[in-house]
Motif scaffolding. Structure first.
Motif, mmCIF file in Angstrom:
data_model
loop_
_atom_site.group_PDB
_atom_site.id
_atom_site.type_symbol
_atom_site.label_atom_id
_atom_site.label_comp_id
_atom_site.label_asym_id
_atom_site.label_seq_id
_atom_site.Cartn_x
_atom_site.Cartn_y
_atom_site.Cartn_z
ATOM 1 N N ILE A 89 3.386 7.740 6.173
ATOM 2 C CA ILE A 89 2.705 8.745 5.350
ATOM 3 C C ILE A 89 3.645 9.250 4.259
ATOM 4 O O ILE A 89 3.274 9.340 3.083
ATOM 5 N N PHE A 90 4.883 9.576 4.650
ATOM 6 C CA PHE A 90 5.877 10.005 3.664
ATOM 7 C C PHE A 90 6.123 8.902 2.643
ATOM 8 O O PHE A 90 6.273 9.168 1.441
ATOM 9 N N TYR A 91 6.185 7.678 3.122
ATOM 10 C CA TYR A 91 6.467 6.554 2.232
ATOM 11 C C TYR A 91 5.350 6.397 1.200
ATOM 12 O O TYR A 91 5.610 6.225 0.002
ATOM 13 N N ILE A 92 4.093 6.465 1.662
ATOM 14 C CA ILE A 92 2.952 6.326 0.747
ATOM 15 C C ILE A 92 2.936 7.445 -0.288
ATOM 16 O O ILE A 92 2.759 7.196 -1.490
ATOM 17 N N LEU A 93 3.139 8.681 0.169
ATOM 18 C CA LEU A 93 3.113 9.817 -0.746
ATOM 19 C C LEU A 93 4.264 9.757 -1.752
ATOM 20 O O LEU A 93 4.078 10.066 -2.940
ATOM 21 N N SER A 146 -1.655 3.568 -9.236
ATOM 22 C CA SER A 146 -0.555 4.164 -8.469
ATOM 23 C C SER A 146 -0.900 4.268 -6.993
ATOM 24 O O SER A 146 -0.078 3.952 -6.122
ATOM 25 N N LEU A 147 -2.124 4.712 -6.692
ATOM 26 C CA LEU A 147 -2.542 4.858 -5.297
ATOM 27 C C LEU A 147 -2.658 3.502 -4.608
ATOM 28 O O LEU A 147 -2.175 3.322 -3.480
ATOM 29 N N CYS A 148 -3.279 2.541 -5.277
ATOM 30 C CA CYS A 148 -3.423 1.209 -4.683
ATOM 31 C C CYS A 148 -2.059 0.552 -4.474
ATOM 32 O O CYS A 148 -1.816 -0.091 -3.447
ATOM 33 N N GLY A 149 -1.167 0.737 -5.439
ATOM 34 C CA GLY A 149 0.175 0.179 -5.291
ATOM 35 C C GLY A 149 0.907 0.758 -4.101
ATOM 36 O O GLY A 149 1.583 0.039 -3.358
ATOM 37 N N ALA A 150 0.784 2.080 -3.899
ATOM 38 C CA ALA A 150 1.443 2.725 -2.753
ATOM 39 C C ALA A 150 0.872 2.221 -1.434
ATOM 40 O O ALA A 150 1.614 1.961 -0.479
ATOM 41 N N LEU A 151 -0.447 2.062 -1.360
ATOM 42 C CA LEU A 151 -1.082 1.577 -0.131
ATOM 43 C C LEU A 151 -0.697 0.131 0.170
ATOM 44 O O LEU A 151 -0.393 -0.224 1.318
ATOM 45 N N ILE A 152 -0.689 -0.701 -0.855
ATOM 46 C CA ILE A 152 -0.320 -2.106 -0.665
ATOM 47 C C ILE A 152 1.139 -2.222 -0.238
ATOM 48 O O ILE A 152 1.487 -2.979 0.679
ATOM 49 N N ASN A 153 2.004 -1.445 -0.884
ATOM 50 C CA ASN A 153 3.428 -1.489 -0.535
ATOM 51 C C ASN A 153 3.690 -1.013 0.887
ATOM 52 O O ASN A 153 4.579 -1.520 1.574
#
Length: 303
Positions: A89-93, A146-153
């Motif tokens: 969660i921290f990583y995604i945010l 930005s959101l999709c990139g964070a989720l994929i990563n």
């Protein structure tokens, strides 16, 4: 015993510095929000450039807040901060807030470039006419990216860590996690794309403005528009320098993950929000005027 005390004292000082920097960034970004809100209340509209500043300031605020929260949680509740769900969660945010700072900044530089540069015809001339209407869709698009990139990563991180742990011995789990984390830092390359956009648009804007000044020569009027354009170009240069330093610090993190090197990285990254907001406030006469009014009001109130 002395060594433990020294480390604890250093940690406390480091956290206090980060909290102070975060507080300055939060206050300065909220100030920008308030000024833009007052503009909307008085004029019932918001300037197009200010529409880009709002998500940019919000993302910077989230980035600095998440960075501080992550560090405080890691010190107070280290076991929970390292647990699977909390960690991701921290990583995604963190990834989302970081990317959502870079992309709106690239949109802001693109907007300035289109507004300042002279286009006689073609696609760019059409874009210059429609840019004000396109800004909202640009904001929606970059936030979605930005959101999709964070989720994929985050999914890449999860799968890679699991694969690394399954192929390693039990006593080498910690080392495997560190190696996987180092390997996956390459995902920060995603943020290089908006940085390249910032660099290209800034250079093109400088060249376009200089060509215009040389073409007009002595006949160029000394009006407010030229001063505004020069101030905007200087703002673009400052933002480009700031992001260059941030990427350099981020790159150096790959080699210094522990000790004072890590604290220097955290303190430097916590400066991102107050420095960016300072650049934005200094570039806008309305922000400066409001800030001076507040300072005068505060001085009168004290006296």
């Amino acid at each position: 015993m002395d060594k433990i005390t020294e480390v604890d004292a250093g940690t406390i000082v480091g956290l206090l510095v980060i909290v102070l920097e975060t507080g300055v960034g939060v206050v300065s970004n909220i100030f920008i929000f308030i000024v833009i809100g007052l503009e909307f209340i008085k004029q019932h509209q918001v300037m197009t450039s200010n529409k880009l500043l709002m998500p940019l300031c919000f993302s910077a605020l989230c980035f600095s807040t998440m960075l501080t929260t992550n560090n405080i949680t890691g010190m107070v509740l280290p076991e929970k901060s390292q647990s699977g769900h909390v960690r991701y969660i921290f990583y995604i945010l963190n990834m989302y807030s970081c990317s959502s700072c870079s992309w709106p900044t690239s949109c802001l530089c693109t907007f300035y470039f289109v507004k300042i540069a002279n286009f006689e015809s073609g696609c760019l001339a059409w874009t210059k006419m429609k840019i004000d209407r396109m800004v909202v869709w640009m904001i929606v698009m970059v936030e979605a990216v930005s959101l999709c990139g964070a989720l994929i990563n985050s999914q890449i991180l999860s799968l890679t860590v699991k694969a690394t742990m399954s192929s390693s011995a039990i006593n080498n789990t910690e080392e495997s996690m560190i190696n996987a984390s180092q390997f996956l830092n390459i995902i920060y390359i995603v943020n290089v794309v908006p940085f390249i956009v910032m660099m290209i648009t800034t250079v093109l804007t400088i060249v376009s403005l200089n060509l215009h000044v040389r073409k007009m020569g002595k006949n160029i009027p000394s009006n407010a528009n030229l001063e505004v354009h020069q101030r905007v170009v200087w703002t673009m240069i400052q933002l480009l320098i700031m992001y260059s330093v941030c990427y350099l610090v981020m790159f150096l993190l790959f080699f210094t993950r522990h000790g004072w090197g890590n604290w220097l990285y955290l303190i430097s990254m916590s400066l991102f929000s107050p420095i960016q907001s300072g650049i934005l406030i200094h570039s806008n006469p309305k922000f400066i005027e409001t800030l001076k009014t507040l300072c005068k009001s505060g001085s009168c109130f004290k006296s």
